[in-house]
Design a protein around this motif. Structure first.
Motif, PDB file in Angstrom:
ATOM      1  N   ARG A  94      45.330  36.813  34.857  1.00  0.00           N
ATOM      2  CA  ARG A  94      45.091  35.726  33.908  1.00  0.00           C
ATOM      3  C   ARG A  94      46.010  35.932  32.717  1.00  0.00           C
ATOM      4  O   ARG A  94      45.981  36.969  32.084  1.00  0.00           O
ATOM      5  N   ASP A 138      31.583  42.324  51.869  1.00  0.00           N
ATOM      6  CA  ASP A 138      32.965  42.492  51.414  1.00  0.00           C
ATOM      7  C   ASP A 138      33.777  43.431  52.303  1.00  0.00           C
ATOM      8  O   ASP A 138      34.987  43.531  52.154  1.00  0.00           O
ATOM      9  N   VAL A 152      46.314  38.404  41.421  1.00  0.00           N
ATOM     10  CA  VAL A 152      45.744  37.425  40.488  1.00  0.00           C
ATOM     11  C   VAL A 152      45.731  38.039  39.093  1.00  0.00           C
ATOM     12  O   VAL A 152      45.122  39.076  38.873  1.00  0.00           O
ATOM     13  N   GLY A 204      43.486  33.074  47.599  1.00  0.00           N
ATOM     14  CA  GLY A 204      42.192  33.039  46.900  1.00  0.00           C
ATOM     15  C   GLY A 204      41.121  32.271  47.672  1.00  0.00           C
ATOM     16  O   GLY A 204      40.051  32.815  47.973  1.00  0.00           O
ATOM     17  N   PRO A 205      41.398  31.000  48.021  1.00  0.00           N
ATOM     18  CA  PRO A 205      40.404  30.252  48.802  1.00  0.00           C
ATOM     19  C   PRO A 205      40.107  30.889  50.163  1.00  0.00           C
ATOM     20  O   PRO A 205      38.978  30.801  50.658  1.00  0.00           O
ATOM     21  N   LYS A 226      31.252  31.513  44.721  1.00  0.00           N
ATOM     22  CA  LYS A 226      30.661  32.011  45.966  1.00  0.00           C
ATOM     23  C   LYS A 226      29.341  31.306  46.256  1.00  0.00           C
ATOM     24  O   LYS A 226      29.039  30.968  47.398  1.00  0.00           O
ATOM     25  N   PRO A 252      47.566  29.637  42.239  1.00  0.00           N
ATOM     26  CA  PRO A 252      46.384  29.419  43.089  1.00  0.00           C
ATOM     27  C   PRO A 252      46.649  28.515  44.294  1.00  0.00           C
ATOM     28  O   PRO A 252      47.720  27.931  44.407  1.00  0.00           O
ATOM     29  N   GLY A 253      45.648  28.469  45.194  1.00  0.00           N
ATOM     30  CA  GLY A 253      45.714  27.583  46.353  1.00  0.00           C
ATOM     31  C   GLY A 253      46.130  28.253  47.642  1.00  0.00           C
ATOM     32  O   GLY A 253      46.288  27.594  48.673  1.00  0.00           O
ATOM     33  N   GLN A 288      30.119  42.456  42.692  1.00  0.00           N
ATOM     34  CA  GLN A 288      31.368  41.954  42.095  1.00  0.00           C
ATOM     35  C   GLN A 288      32.099  43.084  41.368  1.00  0.00           C
ATOM     36  O   GLN A 288      31.499  43.797  40.567  1.00  0.00           O
ATOM     37  N   TYR A 296      34.117  33.582  39.592  1.00  0.00           N
ATOM     38  CA  TYR A 296      34.209  33.895  41.026  1.00  0.00           C
ATOM     39  C   TYR A 296      32.835  33.873  41.672  1.00  0.00           C
ATOM     40  O   TYR A 296      32.645  33.321  42.758  1.00  0.00           O
ATOM     41  N   VAL A 326      45.918  31.189  35.789  1.00  0.00           N
ATOM     42  CA  VAL A 326      46.045  32.143  36.877  1.00  0.00           C
ATOM     43  C   VAL A 326      47.512  32.256  37.276  1.00  0.00           C
ATOM     44  O   VAL A 326      48.193  31.249  37.463  1.00  0.00           O
ATOM     45  N   ILE A 334      27.360  41.239  48.056  1.00  0.00           N
ATOM     46  CA  ILE A 334      28.532  41.856  47.440  1.00  0.00           C
ATOM     47  C   ILE A 334      28.165  42.364  46.052  1.00  0.00           C
ATOM     48  O   ILE A 334      27.265  41.838  45.408  1.00  0.00           O
ATOM     49  N   THR A 355      40.055  34.134  50.752  1.00  0.00           N
ATOM     50  CA  THR A 355      39.154  35.264  50.467  1.00  0.00           C
ATOM     51  C   THR A 355      37.707  34.771  50.444  1.00  0.00           C
ATOM     52  O   THR A 355      36.810  35.373  51.033  1.00  0.00           O
ATOM     53  N   ARG A 356      37.514  33.651  49.759  1.00  0.00           N
ATOM     54  CA  ARG A 356      36.164  33.081  49.674  1.00  0.00           C
ATOM     55  C   ARG A 356      35.658  32.655  51.042  1.00  0.00           C
ATOM     56  O   ARG A 356      34.486  32.898  51.390  1.00  0.00           O
TER      57      ARG A 356
HETATM   58  N1  LIG Z   1      33.402  42.651  45.238  1.00  0.00           N
HETATM   59  C1  LIG Z   1      34.438  41.848  45.015  1.00  0.00           C
HETATM   60  N2  LIG Z   1      34.897  41.079  46.021  1.00  0.00           N
HETATM   61  C2  LIG Z   1      35.947  40.229  45.799  1.00  0.00           C
HETATM   62  O1  LIG Z   1      36.396  39.527  46.743  1.00  0.00           O
HETATM   63  C3  LIG Z   1      36.538  40.162  44.507  1.00  0.00           C
HETATM   64  C4  LIG Z   1      36.003  40.981  43.500  1.00  0.00           C
HETATM   65  N3  LIG Z   1      34.961  41.809  43.789  1.00  0.00           N
HETATM   66  N4  LIG Z   1      36.533  40.960  42.260  1.00  0.00           N
HETATM   67  C5  LIG Z   1      37.616  40.064  41.894  1.00  0.00           C
HETATM   68  C6  LIG Z   1      38.486  39.676  43.083  1.00  0.00           C
HETATM   69  C7  LIG Z   1      39.278  38.404  42.887  1.00  0.00           C
HETATM   70  N5  LIG Z   1      38.821  37.479  43.912  1.00  0.00           N
HETATM   71  C8  LIG Z   1      39.197  36.156  44.046  1.00  0.00           C
HETATM   72  C9  LIG Z   1      38.478  35.269  44.805  1.00  0.00           C
HETATM   73  C10 LIG Z   1      38.802  33.925  44.875  1.00  0.00           C
HETATM   74  C11 LIG Z   1      39.876  33.418  44.177  1.00  0.00           C
HETATM   75  C12 LIG Z   1      40.160  31.962  44.243  1.00  0.00           C
HETATM   76  O2  LIG Z   1      39.532  31.224  44.984  1.00  0.00           O
HETATM   77  N6  LIG Z   1      41.108  31.445  43.472  1.00  0.00           N
HETATM   78  C13 LIG Z   1      41.455  30.034  43.475  1.00  0.00           C
HETATM   79  C14 LIG Z   1      41.351  29.440  42.093  1.00  0.00           C
HETATM   80  C15 LIG Z   1      42.005  30.240  41.005  1.00  0.00           C
HETATM   81  C16 LIG Z   1      41.535  29.898  39.596  1.00  0.00           C
HETATM   82  O3  LIG Z   1      41.796  28.745  39.180  1.00  0.00           O
HETATM   83  O4  LIG Z   1      40.938  30.751  38.917  1.00  0.00           O
HETATM   84  C17 LIG Z   1      42.828  29.855  44.063  1.00  0.00           C
HETATM   85  O5  LIG Z   1      43.532  30.859  44.257  1.00  0.00           O
HETATM   86  O6  LIG Z   1      43.201  28.735  44.369  1.00  0.00           O
HETATM   87  C18 LIG Z   1      40.639  34.289  43.435  1.00  0.00           C
HETATM   88  C19 LIG Z   1      40.299  35.640  43.377  1.00  0.00           C
HETATM   89  C20 LIG Z   1      37.837  38.086  44.620  1.00  0.00           C
HETATM   90  N7  LIG Z   1      37.608  39.340  44.210  1.00  0.00           N
END
Ligand SMILES: Nc1nc(=O)c2c([nH]1)NC[C@@H]1CN(c3ccc(C(=O)N[C@@H](CCC(=O)O)C(=O)O)cc3)C=[N+]21
Length: 297
Positions: free
Chosen positions: A242, A123, A240, A275-276, A56, A271-272, A100, A52, A252, A98, A278-279
């Motif tokens: 795993r 965040d 989410v 998650g994207p 970022k 996914p899709g 994590q 993750y 995922v 942030i 959030t980013r």
């Molecule tokens: N301080 C903090 N801030 C967060 O925002 C935070 C965190 N901690 N800890 C963990 C969670 C989880 N999270 C995700 C972010 C992006 C995808 C993401 O982009 N997923 C893609 C790909 C999934 C994959 O293939 O692994 C999708 O959904 O298409 C998923 C999960 C942010 N988090």
């Protein structure tokens, strides 16, 4: 097998559109000599968290945001971590950052989040910013919002889905999604009616049957069953997990049973989906905070 009927809430495409808009806003800031910088603090080497955080930094490079990375050992002390937090608070190149999550068990997450400069909280998880969200039900929010809730609202808005008067069931009470999202959805500009379900909820299927919108954020693979949904529901699969795919490979998995696509009117894939988004919202928070610091917004 019945045919899938749900329309897709495409988070990947929506996030790409938002990133293009942010790239323009970053170049406006650059013309004024301002370069937004996102810091990340990662403790330990959990593969998911490392992935993750890497994502970022890639996102930042794409839109022109500078990134600052602090990778720390799993056994760092709480005081050692606080020192890094203070360093980023004082670092002028870091306009937002942030920590994590999750943090290792020997560290008190609340102490760390409270030590952050609320103006640099990318965040939206600092208690000051969560408190501002509690206090403000109307007008423009001038503080960072939690990225995943903000991403859910933006994903629906950009698909022209109105929540006014709708009954929304949130499943899960975590601090990053379940607890804050109701605060956003009950603001006057959204005007949804929200019910927050959790592991103490007695009859989840009965709640699901009545929900026009389901926000599944429990982190339990496929716990939301197609047969429990109200036909035509709007379903956001936020959780989410795993899960081993049977061949020792982690895949995922969301909270929503894939057969929900036969019942729902709209479904965010996972996914899709969220998650994207959030980013993308993390980048938006960094840009918005740099704009505020520059007196533009
Ligand atoms: N301080 C903090 N801030 C967060 O925002 C935070 C965190 N901690 N800890 C963990 C969670 C989880 N999270 C995700 C972010 C992006 C995808 C993401 O982009 N997923 C893609 C790909 C999934 C994959 O293939 O692994 C999708 O959904 O298409 C998923 C999960 C942010 N988090």
């Amino acid at each position: 097998m019945t045919q899938s009927t749900a329309q897709i809430l495409d988070g990947k495409a929506t996030a790409a559109a938002i990133k293009a808009e942010l790239t323009t806003r970053v170049s406006v800031l650059a013309a004024k000599g301002i370069v937004p910088g996102l810091g990340t603090i990662l403790v330990g080497s959990d593969p998911g968290s490392t992935w993750y955080v890497g994502g970022k930094h890639k996102d930042c490079a794409e839109v022109g945001i500078q990134s600052i990375r602090r990778d720390l050992p799993e056994d760092i002390s709480q005081e050692g971590l606080l020192e890094v937090v203070r360093e980023l608070n004082d670092n002028p190149e870091c306009t937002g950052y942030i920590v994590q999550l999750p943090l290792p068990k020997h560290i008190d997450q609340d102490v760390i989040l409270e030590a952050m400069d609320p103006d640099k909280d990318a965040d939206g998880l600092h208690p000051m910013n969560l408190g501002r969200l509690v206090a403000n039900v109307n007008g423009e929010m001038k503080s960072p919002l939690p990225c995943t809730p903000k991403g859910c609202v933006e994903l629906l808005r950009r698909h022209n889905i109105e929540l006014k008067g709708k009954r929304v069931l949130v499943v899960g009470r975590g601090v990053t999604i379940g607890r804050p999202i109701g605060l956003l959805l009950t603001r006057k500009e959204v005007n949804a009616t929200v019910i927050l379900a959790h592991t103490g909820t007695v009859d989840l299927p009965a709640e699901l049957k009545q929900a026009d919108v389901v926000i599944a954020a429990a982190g339990v693979p496929h716990m939301i069953k197609a047969e429990d949904l109200k036909p035509g529901a709007i379903v956001l699969d936020v959780g989410v997990s795993r899960v081993d795919d049977g061949n020792g490979k982690a895949v995922v998995t969301g909270d929503v049973d894939p057969a929900a696509a036969d019942v729902a009117a709209w479904l965010s894939p996972n996914p899709g989906g969220v998650g994207p988004m959030t980013r993308a919202m993390l980048l938006a928070n960094v840009v918005e905070s740099a704009e505020r610091q520059a007196g533009i917004a």
